[in-house]
Design a protein around this motif. Structure first.
Motif, PDB file in Angstrom:
ATOM      1  N   ALA B 635       0.889  -1.247  -0.163  1.00 35.59           N
ATOM      2  CA  ALA B 635       0.406   0.035   0.323  1.00 35.59           C
ATOM      3  C   ALA B 635       0.719   1.235   0.336  1.00 35.59           C
ATOM      4  N   GLY B 636       0.074   2.154  -0.540  1.00 33.86           N
ATOM      5  CA  GLY B 636       1.183   3.830  -0.334  1.00 33.86           C
ATOM      6  C   GLY B 636       1.594   3.930  -1.356  1.00 33.86           C
ATOM      7  N   PRO B 637       2.674   4.916  -0.969  1.00 33.08           N
ATOM      8  CA  PRO B 637       3.640   5.573  -2.224  1.00 33.08           C
ATOM      9  C   PRO B 637       5.483   4.650  -1.947  1.00 33.08           C
ATOM     10  N   PRO B 638       5.564   4.825  -2.811  1.00 32.16           N
ATOM     11  CA  PRO B 638       7.213   3.840  -2.958  1.00 32.16           C
ATOM     12  C   PRO B 638       7.520   4.138  -1.228  1.00 32.16           C
ATOM     13  N   ILE B 639       8.092   2.900  -1.232  1.00 27.26           N
ATOM     14  CA  ILE B 639       8.841   2.657   0.235  1.00 27.26           C
ATOM     15  C   ILE B 639      10.192   1.947   0.175  1.00 27.26           C
ATOM     16  N   ALA B 640      11.258   1.704   0.411  1.00 20.91           N
ATOM     17  CA  ALA B 640      11.984   0.178   0.983  1.00 20.91           C
ATOM     18  C   ALA B 640      11.879  -0.188   2.706  1.00 20.91           C
ATOM     19  N   PHE B 641      12.344  -1.051   1.804  1.00 24.35           N
ATOM     20  CA  PHE B 641      11.766  -2.515   3.239  1.00 24.35           C
ATOM     21  C   PHE B 641      12.420  -1.500   4.382  1.00 24.35           C
ATOM     22  N   ALA B 642      13.225  -0.786   4.828  1.00 29.40           N
ATOM     23  CA  ALA B 642      14.429  -0.558   5.604  1.00 29.40           C
ATOM     24  C   ALA B 642      13.489   0.952   6.464  1.00 29.40           C
ATOM     25  N   ARG B 643      12.391   1.363   5.645  1.00 28.72           N
ATOM     26  CA  ARG B 643      11.550   2.623   6.550  1.00 28.72           C
ATOM     27  C   ARG B 643      10.215   1.974   6.138  1.00 28.72           C
ATOM     28  N   ALA B 644      10.377   0.901   6.880  1.00 27.59           N
ATOM     29  CA  ALA B 644       8.785   0.288   6.764  1.00 27.59           C
ATOM     30  C   ALA B 644       8.663   0.531   7.667  1.00 27.59           C
ATOM     31  N   ALA B 688      -3.876  -1.790  -8.725  1.00 31.36           N
ATOM     32  CA  ALA B 688      -4.146  -2.478  -8.070  1.00 31.36           C
ATOM     33  C   ALA B 688      -4.387  -1.015  -6.580  1.00 31.36           C
ATOM     34  N   VAL B 689      -4.567  -2.240  -5.616  1.00 28.52           N
ATOM     35  CA  VAL B 689      -5.023  -1.369  -4.441  1.00 28.52           C
ATOM     36  C   VAL B 689      -5.107  -2.873  -3.571  1.00 28.52           C
ATOM     37  N   GLY B 690      -4.316  -1.845  -1.938  1.00 31.73           N
ATOM     38  CA  GLY B 690      -4.728  -3.188  -0.827  1.00 31.73           C
ATOM     39  C   GLY B 690      -4.927  -2.369   0.103  1.00 31.73           C
ATOM     40  N   PRO B 691      -5.912  -2.894   1.284  1.00 34.23           N
ATOM     41  CA  PRO B 691      -5.795  -1.945   2.525  1.00 34.23           C
ATOM     42  C   PRO B 691      -4.802  -2.189   3.456  1.00 34.23           C
ATOM     43  N   MET B 692      -4.906  -1.709   4.595  1.00 36.66           N
ATOM     44  CA  MET B 692      -3.943  -1.375   5.491  1.00 36.66           C
ATOM     45  C   MET B 692      -2.097  -1.510   4.517  1.00 36.66           C
ATOM     46  N   ALA B 693      -1.836  -2.430   5.305  1.00 34.45           N
ATOM     47  CA  ALA B 693      -0.344  -3.165   4.552  1.00 34.45           C
ATOM     48  C   ALA B 693      -0.879  -3.157   2.574  1.00 34.45           C
ATOM     49  N   GLY B 694      -2.116  -3.822   2.515  1.00 33.98           N
ATOM     50  CA  GLY B 694      -2.311  -3.711   1.101  1.00 33.98           C
ATOM     51  C   GLY B 694      -1.149  -4.803   0.606  1.00 33.98           C
ATOM     52  N   LYS B 724      -6.717 -10.687  13.695  1.00 32.93           N
ATOM     53  CA  LYS B 724      -5.382 -10.616  13.699  1.00 32.93           C
ATOM     54  C   LYS B 724      -5.285 -11.457  11.933  1.00 32.93           C
ATOM     55  N   VAL B 725      -4.788 -10.396  11.090  1.00 35.27           N
ATOM     56  CA  VAL B 725      -4.537 -11.010   9.887  1.00 35.27           C
ATOM     57  C   VAL B 725      -3.444  -9.581   9.523  1.00 35.27           C
ATOM     58  N   LEU B 726      -2.657 -10.811   8.041  1.00 33.86           N
ATOM     59  CA  LEU B 726      -1.761  -9.963   7.187  1.00 33.86           C
ATOM     60  C   LEU B 726      -1.993  -8.178   7.157  1.00 33.86           C
ATOM     61  N   ARG B 727      -2.451  -8.130   6.733  1.00 31.26           N
ATOM     62  CA  ARG B 727      -2.973  -6.940   6.342  1.00 31.26           C
ATOM     63  C   ARG B 727      -3.051  -5.981   7.846  1.00 31.26           C
ATOM     64  N   TYR B 728      -3.075  -6.567   8.963  1.00 26.97           N
ATOM     65  CA  TYR B 728      -2.797  -5.215   9.650  1.00 26.97           C
ATOM     66  C   TYR B 728      -1.112  -5.803  10.103  1.00 26.97           C
ATOM     67  N   GLY B 729      -0.444  -6.650   9.897  1.00 28.88           N
ATOM     68  CA  GLY B 729       0.922  -6.650  10.156  1.00 28.88           C
ATOM     69  C   GLY B 729       0.522  -7.989  11.068  1.00 28.88           C
ATOM     70  N   ALA B 730       0.241  -8.540  10.863  1.00 27.74           N
ATOM     71  CA  ALA B 730       0.202  -9.896  11.087  1.00 27.74           C
ATOM     72  C   ALA B 730       0.034 -11.656  10.769  1.00 27.74           C
ATOM     73  N   ASP B 888      -0.766   5.788  10.546  1.00 29.10           N
ATOM     74  CA  ASP B 888      -1.880   5.814   9.133  1.00 29.10           C
ATOM     75  C   ASP B 888      -1.340   4.970   8.807  1.00 29.10           C
ATOM     76  N   ILE B 889      -2.447   3.995   7.364  1.00 32.29           N
ATOM     77  CA  ILE B 889      -1.585   3.039   6.306  1.00 32.29           C
ATOM     78  C   ILE B 889      -2.578   2.681   5.558  1.00 32.29           C
ATOM     79  N   GLY B 890      -2.185   1.741   4.500  1.00 39.63           N
ATOM     80  CA  GLY B 890      -3.317   2.124   3.620  1.00 39.63           C
ATOM     81  C   GLY B 890      -3.864   1.911   2.403  1.00 39.63           C
ATOM     82  N   ASP B 891      -4.595   1.479   1.992  1.00 42.53           N
ATOM     83  CA  ASP B 891      -4.441   1.865   0.277  1.00 42.53           C
ATOM     84  C   ASP B 891      -6.049   2.700   0.537  1.00 42.53           C
ATOM     85  N   SER B 892      -6.555   2.457   1.642  1.00 43.05           N
ATOM     86  CA  SER B 892      -8.352   2.427   2.046  1.00 43.05           C
ATOM     87  C   SER B 892      -8.930   3.972   1.294  1.00 43.05           C
ATOM     88  N   ALA B 893      -7.897   4.682   1.420  1.00 41.13           N
ATOM     89  CA  ALA B 893      -8.245   6.597   1.122  1.00 41.13           C
ATOM     90  C   ALA B 893      -8.458   6.799  -0.156  1.00 41.13           C
TER      91      ALA B 893
END
Lengths: 284, 1010
Positions: B635-644, B688-694, B724-730, B888-893
C-alpha cells in the motif's frame, strides 16, 4: 389572507421594542417622513405584515417585508428578519418621522430604494412576456383583456379615455385574493404606460372611482401607486432587462413567481401597457 | 512597569477586529500601551517604536501581543481582556443553523439570489475568492488592496467572459441601487431630476464628487468603483468599459461621469470611443496636473445639467488671524484627495514631496517611505497618503484607525519648519463613527504645542461628507472648528486655503474655488465602435439584494446597518509551515490563475463520476498482475523495506512465509533486508489497491474490475476479516493458514461464482449501500450482504462441495468489511479515469504505506507528493492504547478519493461513536467536505442531506485555500510487526502532501498567458 376575529388591539410599543433597521420604497416617502400617524395591522402573512394608515391621502398601505417577500412598491424591507410571527391583525401602528412603531418593534428607515418606473427604450420582448404570462394561471378572461387592449389602442381624447376607463372598471376587484387578478392586470398596464412615456395617460386612467369600496385596501393602494409611476422590484428588474436588451427569461421567471398568480397578472397587464404604449404617438 | 510580549502562531483575525481587541486591552486601567496585531514588518516596527523588543521568528501569519502596564495585575487584566475579545464568537451563526460557508463558492451556491460579493480578504487571497464569485456569475467588489496586477488582469478577463463586473481591486467605495458598499456616503437621491451615475477609478475622488453633487441637490443613481489601476495600459479599462455599459443600460441613470487619475492615453482612447457609442451622455473627469479640480468639474457638470452651483460649505474658526510661515504638511487618508491637493498646492508652492508624488523626482526618500512612521523633518512641503498599500499591510485603513495619522500630526506640531497641516476627513458608512472625537483634541494639542514653542500652526481639514452621513457632518465640523481648524467641504478649496496659510502665497483662501479659469471637462467623443453587446446582468442596479461578504466584519456591519441582508463567509487564511510560507501562496496563486484549471477539473470530475465499475473475475495475482516469485506490492507510495513501519514489515514477513520464500520471521527479515530476489512496489503502479499494509504476493487471489466504457481494469486483494490478519501486520500460523484457504478455496469459488453470475455492477451496490448506512470505508455491512445476495445462487449452483460453499458463505457473511475490497478497486477505476488531465488540480489517489502519506493529482499524472503519515484519532480495542498505534496506513483512502468513506460520514450514523464522534459531528464533516470538492456525485446520494450527491473530486487548491483536509475513516494497525488491529478512528492527510502538490502543479503552469 388569514382574517381572524379581531382580538383586542395591542398598542404599538407594547411587549418592548426591538430596534431594527429597514429600507423603504421611495413611493412611501410622503407617509414615512411626515408627522406621526396611526395605523392598524390588517393582514399578517408568513413573509409580510400589511398595515393600513388612516386619515391620509395616498399612499395608505405599508407592507413590512421579510428578506424573502416580493418587493411591492409600498414595501418596507426589514434587514435580517425571516418571519413575521408574533404580529396579528388589529395591532396598532405608529408611522412618521422616518420610523415605524409596531408591537415588539421600532423600525428606523435607514435606506430608500427607488420604486419609480423610468421610461425605457422602445420595448422589445412584450410577446415573450405576454406568452409567459398567459401560460401561468390567471383569473381574467381573454375577452376582457382584448376589450382592455382595444380600448387603450383607441384612447385619444376624453371620450375614448372614458371607454378605456370602463374597460378598467370591468377588471377592478375581479378575482379572489389579496390583490385580485383584475387589479394586478390594471396595475401592470398602468406601469407599462409609464415605462413607455405615457405618465399623463396612466395618471388619468388610474383614477378609478370608488376604488376603496371595490377592492382590498392593499390592492387599491397598489393601483394608485402604479398610476403614480411606482412598481415593485420584480417589475423594475424586468423593465431594466428590456431596456438593456438582456435575456428576459430570468426576470420573467422572477416576476411570475410573485404571489400566487399576481406575478402572471401583472405581467399580462405590463405586456398590454408596453405594447400599446410603444405604438401610441402621443409621448409625454 | 511591566511588559508582556507574546506571539500566537497561526492565529488570524482581521485588522479591524484586532483594532477593537487592542482598544479593549488599552482601556484596562493601568495599561499604558497595548498592541495586538499580525506580526507584519510594519507592525513589528511599530512595536519597536513603542519600545518593545521584536519577538523572534514572528511572521505575518502570527499574532503579536504587546502590552505595557503599571504592574503585573494590570497586564494580566489586559491579557484577560485580549483573550475574552479573541474568543468572542465571530459571525452570527447560532446553534441549529448550518455552518457558515468557508468560501465564496459555497455562499453563492446557497444564495443564488445574491448578485454581489464584497471581498476584503488579504490581497494575496483575493484571486481564489473572486474567481469563485465570477464563476458563479456574481459581480464582485474587491475592497482589498495589495492585490497583484496579474491577478487583477486574470480576474477581469474571466469576468468579461462571464458577463459580470469586477469593482476594484482597492475599490473603497460603491453605491449600488441605493446601497453603500465599503466607504460610502449617504446620498439623498430624490426620484425627480437628472440622475448621475459615476464610474470611479478613484475612491475618494468619487466620494468628493458625489458629496458635492449631493450638496447641489443632484441625485446620484450609482457609483461603480473600478479600482485605481483599471485605466492603466495593462488592465486597459476592462471594468470601466463594463461599468459604462451597465450604467448606459440603467433606466435610472441619465448622465454618466467617469472619474479617474489621468489614464494611459491608449486606454483613454478606448474608453472615449466606447463612451461615444452610448445613449447616455458621458463626462470624463481626470484629476491631475493641467486638469480642472473636482470642484471645478462638478460646477461644469452642474452647468451642463442646468443646475445652479451652490456655495460650497466652509466652516472657519473664530480666530482667523493666525498666520505662521513655513512648510505645509498634508496627512491624507484618501489617495485622490491627496493627489488633488498636491496639484492645487504645487501650482502655488512648487514641488511637493510625497509617497504618491506628482513626478518621480519628488518621491519621499527611501529611508522615510519604508518606515511605519515617516519622519518628514527637513523635507519642506510634503503630503503623505496614509491609505496607500505600504501603510495598510496588516493594519486597518486610516479612515478606520486614526492612530498613525494622529502620531504624525503630533510630529508635525513639534517640527519647527511646519506652518500648516492639511488633513482630509471622510465620513460615511464604514468610516470611523466619530473621527472628530480623536482628531479635534489632536488638532488642539498640535496648535498648543506649536504655540508653546512660539510658532503659529494652522490646521486645515477637507471634510468629505453629506448632511445625511451617520457621523453628523455639522457636529464633526463644529468640533474641528472649535479645536482651531479651518474646515472645507471642497478639497480643492481646502488645499488652496492651506497653501495661502503657509504665508508664502498672496492669494486669500477661496472657499468656493469660483473664478478660476476652468477648462471644461473632456466631453465624450471618439470614433464609432460597434454598439455595446447585451451587457451584464444589471438587476443589482435596481435593487441589489443580499450581499455575500468575505473579510472584515466592519464592512458587513455597515451593510447590515443599511438593512441589507448579508451572507457572511467565514474566511480565514490557511497557515503553512515556515518552509513553505512564501513558496506555497505564490504557487497557489499561479495555479488558481491558470485558465485550464476550471475546465480541466470539471472534466476530471465528470470522468470520475462516469465510471461504472463491474466485477468480472477473481484470479491469482501472478495471473492478473503478472507478479513473479519475489515480487510484492504494498500500500501507499513507494518505500524501501528499511523505512517500512511495523505493520508493513509484518505483512511482508507473512507474505514471504506464505509464498514459501522463508520459513520463519528471522529468515524473512534477512531476505527483505538484503533485498536479494525481492522487489517491492506500490499496488497503485499496477492498477491495484490493498487495504492497510496492502501486501499482494503472486499467489494471492484478486478481484478484477473493469469500466466497460473505457476498458480500464483495477484489482484488489480479498478481505481476510478482522483481528489478527496479514493486512494489519500479523503473520502467525493462523494468519498464514487463512491465506492458504483463501487461495485454495475462497478465491477459486468466488471466481466460478462471479463468472457464472456475469459482471456484477459494483457501482450500483455502492450507490445503495451509501443509502443504507454504510460509508464504504469503516462500515461495509450492507454492501457485503448485497454482494453475497448477488453471488450466492451462482455459488450454490457451482457444483463445488457443499462444505466449501457453506464455508465461503459463512466467511463472507461473517466479515462486515468483505465489500471494502470491492469499494476500493471501484475507487481506483474512478481515480485513474480522472488522471492525466493537464491543468487539473483534482486528487486521483490518496494512500499511505504506514510511514508516508502520498497523493497523486490529475495534472501531474503519476507523480507522488508525500508527507509523514499521521496518527489516527479514535477508539482503541480493549487492551490497546495510543502508544500501540502505528501511523496511518493503507490504500483504502481511495474510498475518500472517490467521494465516500469519511467524506460521507453523515450517511453512517451507526459508526460515528466507533470513530469517536457524534451525529452532529458527522453532518458537519460531510458539510465541510463540499468546500474542498469539485463535484457532487448523484450516483452516491446521502439521504440525510436531502439526497445530496457525495462530495467528489478533492481539489488541491481548495484544500490549501480553506485549510480543510479530506476526512478519512480508517482502521488502526499496531505499531509492532505481528500485532494486528488495535482500533479505528479518523485521520487526514498531512498538509505537506498538498503544499508539495501545488508546487508540482505550479511548475507545470504554462508561462505564456494572455
Amino acid at each position: 389572507m388569514p382574517v381572524t376575529a379581531p382580538l383586542r388591539a395591542r398598542p404599538a410599543g407594547r411587549l418592548g421594542s426591538t430596534r431594527l433597521v429597514a429600507a423603504a420604497a421611495t413611493g412611501l416617502a410622503p407617509l414615512l417622513d411626515g408627522a406621526d400617524r396611526s395605523g392598524v395591522v390588517i393582514g399578517v402573512l408568513s413573509q409580510a405584515v400589511i398595515i393600513q394608515i388612516s386619515g391620509v391621502r395616498d399612499p395608505r398601505v405599508i407592507c413590512l417585508l421579510s428578506a424573502a417577500a416580493s418587493g411591492v412598491p409600498n414595501g418596507v424591507r426589514l434587514g435580517g428578519i425571516r418571519s413575521m410571527d408574533g404580529h396579528r391583525p388589529g395591532d396598532e401602528v405608529v408611522v412618521g418621522g422616518g420610523r415605524i412603531r409596531i408591537v415588539g418593534w421600532e423600525l428606523a428607515i435607514v435606506r430608500r430604494w427607488s420604486s419609480a418606473v423610468r421610461p425605457i427604450d422602445p420595448p422589445t420582448g412584450t410577446t415573450e412576456l405576454a406568452d409567459a404570462a398567459a401560460a401561468a394561471r390567471r383569473g381574467v378572461t381573454a375577452s376582457q383583456l382584448a376589450a382592455l387592449t382595444e380600448a387603450l389602442e383607441h384612447c385619444v381624447d376624453s371620450t375614448t379615455e372614458d371607454v378605456a376607463r370602463s374597460a378598467i372598471d370591468a377588471l377592478v376587484g375581479l378575482g379572489p385574493g389579496l390583490t385580485p387578478a383584475g387589479d394586478d392586470v390594471v396595475a401592470g398596464m398602468l406601469t407599462g404606460l409609464h415605462a413607455t412615456g405615457h405618465a399623463g395617460l396612466a395618471g388619468r386612467l388610474g383614477r378609478v372611482e370608488r376604488l376603496d369600496e371595490r377592492t382590498t385596501a392593499l390592492s387599491a393602494d397598489l393601483i394608485r401607486l402604479a398610476a403614480a409611476g411606482h412598481a415593485g422590484v420584480e417589475v423594475l428588474h424586468l423593465l431594466a432587462a428590456v431596456h438593456t436588451r438582456a435575456p428576459l427569461r430570468r426576470p420573467i421567471e422572477r416576476l411570475l413567481s410573485v404571489g400566487h398568480t399576481s406575478g402572471a397578472d401583472l405581467a399580462t397587464g405590463l405586456a398590454i401597457g408596453m405594447r400599446v404604449g410603444a405604438t401610441r404617438r402621443e409621448v409625454r | 512597569m511591566t511588559e508582556h510580549i507574546s506571539v500566537r502562531r497561526g492565529v488570524y483575525r482581521d485588522s479591524v477586529t484586532l483594532l477593537r481587541i487592542s482598544q479593549a486591552a488599552a482601556s484596562v486601567p493601568g495599561i499604558t500601551a497595548a498592541q495586538v496585531a499580525m506580526a507584519t514588518p510594519l507592525n513589528s516596527e511599530l512595536a519597536a517604536d513603542l519600545g518593545f523588543s521584536s519577538p523572534d521568528g514572528a511572521g505575518p501569519n502570527d499574532l503579536m501581543i504587546t502590552i505595557r502596564g503599571q504592574d503585573d495585575g494590570a497586564v494580566a487584566a489586559a491579557l484577560a481582556a485580549v483573550d475574552a475579545a479573541m474568543t468572542a464568537p465571530a459571525g452570527s451563526s447560532s446553534p441549529g443553523t448550518s455552518a457558515a460557508p468557508r468560501t465564496v463558492r459555497a455562499a453563492a451556491a446557497a444564495h443564488p439570489e445574491a448578485p454581489i460579493t464584497l471581498l476584503s480578504v488579504p490581497g494575496a487571497a483575493v484571486l481564489g475568492e473572486a474567481l469563485d464569485a465570477v464563476d458563479a456569475g456574481r459581480h464582485v467588489m474587491i475592497f482589498s488592496d495589495n492585490v497583484p496586477i496579474e491577478d487583477e488582469l486574470t480576474l477581469k478577463i474571466a469576468a468579461a467572459a462571464a458577463g459580470v463586473l469586477v469593482l476594484g481591486p482597492d475599490c473603497g467605495t460603491a453605491i449600488i441601487g441605493g446601497v453603500g458598499l465599503g466607504f460610502a456616503n449617504v446620498l439623498h437621491t430624490p426620484d425627480a431630476g437628472p440622475r448621475v451615475g459615476v464610474v470611479a477609478a478613484s475612491g475618494t475622488g468619487a466620494q468628493q464628487l458625489t458629496c458635492l453633487l449631493d450638496e447641489a441637490g443632484v441625485a446620484v443613481s450609482q457609483v461603480l468603483g473600478v479600482g485605481g489601476r483599471d485605466l492603466s495600459e495593462r488592465v486597459g479599462g476592462r471594468s470601466a468599459i463594463t461599468a459604462l455599459g451597465m450604467l448606459d443600460a440603467d433606466p435610472g441613470t441619465d448622465h454618466i461621469v467617469l472619474i479617474s487619475k489621468p489614464p494611459h492615453p491608449a486606454t483613454a482612447d478606448r474608453v472615449r470611443a466606447l463612451a461615444g457609442t452610448l445613449r447616455t451622455p458621458v463626462t470624463m473627469v481626470f484629476i491631475g496636473a493641467d486638469q480642472p479640480d473636482i470642484t471645478d468639474s462638478v460646477e461644469q457638470l452642474l452647468a451642463e445639467l442646468g443646475r445652479p452651483v451652490p456655495s460650497w460649505r466652509c466652516w472657519q474658526p473664530a480666530d482667523t488671524a493666525r498666520r505662521g510661515r513655513g512648510a505645509l504638511r498634508g496627512l491624507f487618508s484618501g489617495g485622490t484627495l491627496a493627489d488633488e491637493a498636491m496639484v492645487v498646492i504645487s501650482a502655488d508652492l512648487g514641488g511637493i514631496r510625497s509617497n504618491i508624488p506628482l513626478e518621480p523626482a519628488l518621491t519621499l526618500p527611501e529611508s522615510v517611505a519604508g518606515h511605519a512612521l515617516p519622519s518628514l523633518a527637513g523635507l519642506g512641503h510634503a503630503i503623505v497618503d496614509l491609505g496607500d498599500d505600504e501603510f495598510t499591510v496588516g493594519r486597518p485603513h486610516p479612515m478606520i484607525d486614526p492612530t498613525l495619522r494622529l502620531e504624525l500630526l503630533a510630529a508635525q506640531a513639534a517640527d519647527p519648519d511646519v506652518a500648516v497641516v492639511l488633513l482630509d476627513l471622510v465620513l460615511g458608512h464604514a468610516a470611523d463613527p466619530d473621527p472628530a472625537a480623536s482628531m479635534a483634541p489632536a488638532i488642539s494639542a498640535a496648535v498648543d504645542v506649536a504655540a508653546a514653542a512660539g510658532r503659529e500652526l494652522s490646521v486645515v481639514v477637507s471634510l468629505c461628507g453629506t448632511a445625511d452621513d451617520p457621523q453628523d457632518r455639522e457636529a464633526q465640523a463644529a468640533a474641528l472648528v472649535a479645536a482651531g481648524a479651518w474646515v472645507f467641504a471642497s478639497n480643492a478649496s481646502a488645499a488652496r486655503a492651506a497653501a495661502s496659510l503657509t504665508g508664502t502665497v498672496p492669494a486669500q483662501p477661496s472657499p468656493t474655488g469660483a473664478g478660476r479659469p476652468a477648462p471644461g471637462p473632456a466631453a465624450s467623443a471618439g470614433p464609432d465602435l460597434p454598439s455595446a453587446t447585451p451587457g451584464p446582468d444589471t438587476t443589482m442596479l435596481t435593487a441589489p439584494g443580499p450581499v455575500i461578504c468575505a473579510g472584515i466584519d466592519l464592512l458587513a456591519d455597515a451593510l447590515r446597518s443599511q438593512a441589507v441582508e448579508v451572507v457572511a463567509v467565514d474566511y480565514h487564511p490557511t497557515v503553512f509551515g515556515t518552509a513553505d510560507a512564501a513558496a506555497v501562496p505564490a504557487a497557489l496563486r499561479s495555479v488558481i490563475a491558470d485558465s485550464r484549471r476550471g475546465p480541466a477539473n470539471t472534466l476530471a470530475a465528470e470522468r470520475m463520476m462516469a465510471v461504472r465499475a463491474q466485477l468480472i473475475d477473481v484470479r491469482p495475482a501472478h495471473e492478473a498482475l503478472g507478479l513473479r516469485p519475489g515480487e510484492f506490492c504494498h500500500a501507499g507510495p513507494p518505500i524501501a523495506f528499511a523505512r517500512a513501519s511495523g505493520p508493513l514489515r509484518g505483512a511482508l514477513i507473512g507474505a514471504l512465509i506464505f509464498e514459501g520464500l522463508a520459513d520463519d520471521e528471522a529468515q524473512a527479515i534477512a531476505k527483505l533486508e538484503s533485498g536479494e530476489g525481492i522487489s517491492l512496489q506500490p499496488c497503485h503502479d499496477r492498477h491495484a489497491v490493498g487495504p492497510m499494509a496492502g501486501v499482494i504476493s503472486p499467489s494471492m487471489w484478486l478481484f478484477e474490475l473493469t469500466d466497460p466504457a473505457t476498458g480500464a481494469r483495477s484489482f484488489c486483494s480479498l478481505n481476510e476479516g478482522l483481528g489478527k490478519v496479514l493486512r494489519y501486520g500479523a503473520f502467525s500460523p493462523e494468519v498464514i493458514d487463512r491465506l492458504r484457504w483463501m487461495a485454495e478455496v475462497l478465491g477459486p469459488a468466488l471466481g466460478i461464482a462471479v463468472r457464472a453470475a456475469g459482471p456484477i455492477d459494483i457501482t450500483a451496490i455502492i450507490g445503495q449501500m451509501v443509502q443504507m448506512g454504510d460509508e464504504g470505508h469503516n462500515r461495509n455491512r450492507a454492501g457485503t450482504l448485497m454482494f453475497l445476495r448477488e453471488i450466492l445462487p451462482a455459488l450454490i449452483g457451482s457444483g463445488l462441495p457443499a462444505a466449501d460453499v457453506a464455508e465461503v458463505a459463512r466467511f463472507v457473511a461473517g466479515n462486515d468489511h468483505f465489500f471494502l475490497n470491492l469499494v476500493m478497486p471501484t475507487g481506483k477505476l474512478m481515480g485513474d479515469a480522472a488522471a492525466g488531465i493537464p491543468g487539473s488540480t483534482v486528487v486521483t489517489a490518496m494512500c499511505r504505506n504506514g510511514t508516508d502519506f502520498g497523493i497523486r493529482v490529475s495534472g501531474t499524472d503519476d507523480e507522488w507528493f508525500t508527507g509523514p503519515a499521521l496518527y489516527p484519532d479514535g477508539l482503541f480495542l480493549p487492551g490497546f492504547g495510543p502508544d500501540d498505534a502505528n501511523p496511518d496506513i493503507g490504500d483504502s483512502a481511495i474510498a475518500e478519493t472517490m467521494g465516500i468513506g469519511g467524506m460521507v460520514m453523515a450517511t453512517a450514523p451507526a459508526i460515528v461513536r466507533f470513530v469517536g464522534g457524534s451525529v452532529p459531528d458527522a453532518l458537519a464533516v460531510t458539510g465541510r467536505m463540499y468546500e474542498i470538492t469539485e463535484a457532487e456525485n448523484s450516483a452516491f446520494a446521502v439521504p440525510i442531506l436531502e439526497f445530496r450527491g457525495a462530495p467528489t473530486a478533492v481539489d488541491v487548491t481548495r484544500v490549501l485555500r480553506t485549510g480543510i483536509l479530506p476526512q478519512i475513516n480508517t482502521g488502526m494497525a499496531g505499531r509492532v510487526a505481528g500485532t494486528g488491529q488495535v482500533g479505528a478512528g479518523l485521520v487526514t492527510p498531512p498538509m505537506d502532501c498538498f503544499t508539495a502538490a501545488i508546487q508540482g502543479l505550479a511548475a507545470r503552469v504554462p508561462t505564456a498567458r494572455s
